[in-house]
Design an enzyme around this catalytic site. Sequence first.
Site, short mmCIF file in Angstrom:
data_model
loop_
_atom_site.label_atom_id
_atom_site.label_comp_id
_atom_site.label_asym_id
_atom_site.label_seq_id
_atom_site.Cartn_x
_atom_site.Cartn_y
_atom_site.Cartn_z
N ARG A 43 0.82 -1.22 0.00
CA ARG A 43 0.00 0.00 0.00
C ARG A 43 0.85 1.27 0.00
O ARG A 43 0.48 2.28 0.57
CB ARG A 43 -0.96 0.04 1.20
CG ARG A 43 -1.84 -1.18 1.36
CD ARG A 43 -2.85 -1.29 0.22
NE ARG A 43 -3.80 -2.34 0.48
CZ ARG A 43 -3.70 -3.59 0.02
NH1 ARG A 43 -2.67 -3.96 -0.72
NH2 ARG A 43 -4.63 -4.48 0.30
N GLU A 70 -6.13 2.88 6.04
CA GLU A 70 -5.84 2.78 4.61
C GLU A 70 -6.73 3.73 3.80
O GLU A 70 -6.34 4.22 2.75
CB GLU A 70 -6.05 1.33 4.12
CG GLU A 70 -5.79 1.17 2.62
CD GLU A 70 -5.76 -0.27 2.14
OE1 GLU A 70 -5.50 -1.18 2.94
OE2 GLU A 70 -6.00 -0.48 0.94
N SER A 113 -10.80 -2.19 2.33
CA SER A 113 -10.11 -2.31 3.62
C SER A 113 -9.99 -0.94 4.29
O SER A 113 -9.55 0.02 3.66
CB SER A 113 -8.72 -2.89 3.43
OG SER A 113 -8.81 -4.17 2.86
C1 LIG Z 1 -14.57 -3.35 -2.15
C2 LIG Z 1 -13.14 -2.96 -2.32
C3 LIG Z 1 -12.15 -3.94 -2.21
C4 LIG Z 1 -10.80 -3.61 -2.35
N1 LIG Z 1 -9.86 -4.59 -2.27
C5 LIG Z 1 -8.58 -4.28 -2.44
C6 LIG Z 1 -7.56 -5.28 -2.42
O1 LIG Z 1 -7.82 -6.47 -2.24
N2 LIG Z 1 -6.28 -4.92 -2.62
C7 LIG Z 1 -5.94 -3.61 -2.83
O2 LIG Z 1 -4.75 -3.32 -3.02
N3 LIG Z 1 -6.86 -2.64 -2.84
C8 LIG Z 1 -8.16 -2.94 -2.66
N4 LIG Z 1 -9.09 -1.95 -2.69
C9 LIG Z 1 -8.63 -0.60 -2.88
C10 LIG Z 1 -8.38 -0.43 -4.39
O3 LIG Z 1 -7.24 -1.14 -4.76
C11 LIG Z 1 -8.04 0.92 -4.70
O4 LIG Z 1 -9.20 1.66 -4.43
C12 LIG Z 1 -7.72 0.99 -6.18
O5 LIG Z 1 -6.61 0.18 -6.46
C13 LIG Z 1 -7.38 2.34 -6.52
O6 LIG Z 1 -7.36 2.42 -7.91
P1 LIG Z 1 -8.26 3.48 -8.65
O7 LIG Z 1 -7.77 3.46 -10.04
O8 LIG Z 1 -9.71 3.21 -8.37
O9 LIG Z 1 -7.77 4.80 -7.91
P2 LIG Z 1 -8.54 5.89 -7.09
O10 LIG Z 1 -9.40 5.28 -6.04
O11 LIG Z 1 -9.12 6.82 -8.10
O12 LIG Z 1 -7.29 6.57 -6.40
C14 LIG Z 1 -6.55 5.95 -5.38
C15 LIG Z 1 -5.39 6.89 -5.02
O13 LIG Z 1 -4.49 6.96 -6.11
C16 LIG Z 1 -4.40 8.27 -6.58
N5 LIG Z 1 -4.36 8.18 -8.03
C17 LIG Z 1 -5.32 7.68 -8.87
N6 LIG Z 1 -4.91 7.74 -10.14
C18 LIG Z 1 -3.67 8.29 -10.11
C19 LIG Z 1 -2.71 8.62 -11.11
N7 LIG Z 1 -2.93 8.40 -12.42
N8 LIG Z 1 -1.54 9.18 -10.69
C20 LIG Z 1 -1.29 9.40 -9.39
N9 LIG Z 1 -2.14 9.11 -8.40
C21 LIG Z 1 -3.33 8.57 -8.76
C22 LIG Z 1 -5.63 9.00 -6.09
O14 LIG Z 1 -5.40 10.38 -5.94
C23 LIG Z 1 -5.81 8.33 -4.75
O15 LIG Z 1 -4.93 8.88 -3.80
C24 LIG Z 1 -10.43 -2.26 -2.58
C25 LIG Z 1 -11.41 -1.28 -2.70
C26 LIG Z 1 -12.76 -1.62 -2.57
C27 LIG Z 1 -13.79 -0.54 -2.70
#
Ligand SMILES: Cc1cc2nc3c(=O)[nH]c(=O)nc-3n(C[C@H](O)[C@H](O)[C@H](O)COP(=O)(O)OP(=O)(O)OC[C@H]3O[C@@H](n4cnc5c(N)ncnc54)[C@H](O)[C@@H]3O)c2cc1C
Length: 176
Positions: free
Chosen positions: A40, A158, A88
Amino acid sequence: MNAGGHGAETKDRLVSAHIVDLATGADRWLGVAELDLTYRHSAVTSVQVVASARFRLEAGDADAANERIGEIVRWRRENQPGGQNAGSVFTNPPGDSAGRLIDQAGLKGLRIGTAAVSDKHANFIQADPGGSADDIRRLVSAVHDAVAERLHVDLRIELQMVGWDPSLERADPSCS
Ligand SMILES: Cc1cc2nc3c(=O)[nH]c(=O)nc-3n(C[C@H](O)[C@H](O)[C@H](O)COP(=O)(O)OP(=O)(O)OC[C@H]3O[C@@H](n4cnc5c(N)ncnc54)[C@H](O)[C@@H]3O)c2cc1C
């Protein structure tokens, strides 16, 4: 944030990422080692954006891949709640699991207003339809404090908590 699960992490496949610094306008490609991806965590700062990335993948069997994805989705449905949640809530402390600790502290099902600790997986907080972010935040603090008091473990959050006055975070280490 090096998303990962089920024995794999983003860094296992990432080769490099193109980073743009919004403060300076500078951009450069960083190799996976320079990105310092751990659990993370990455070296990407809050003023940097990942504009693109290169991944190294191996050719594989599509049917086997679909079967594996199906197994993972099934496992998640059986072991993690659906509905309104943000995944999480706390990171796993080294060598332990936040969900196990919250469960051990007897907090499954704990409710504050419209927010409740999931009965299915204790590291998930469920919001009722139309639920309040303030209730989630209060419940996160209550869970943090109860685990600290009962099990002497300082869980780290987290979730990214956006929109609260940072001066109010002082007494709440889980939300710093
Ligand atoms: C039900 C559920 C289960 C999950 N299970 C897991 C799991 O098993 N393992 C795990 O690792 N995670 C898990 N997550 C969290 C999930 O991995 C993250 O929410 C996801 O990976 C973030 O990716 P996103 O593209 O949706 O980014 P966002 O949610 O849009 O952003 C996440 C972070 O990254 C930043 N960000 C986004 N895009 C960029 C970019 N291009 N450049 C720089 N910074 C950026 C954002 O500002 C923010 O701080 C879970 C979430 C949910 C809701």
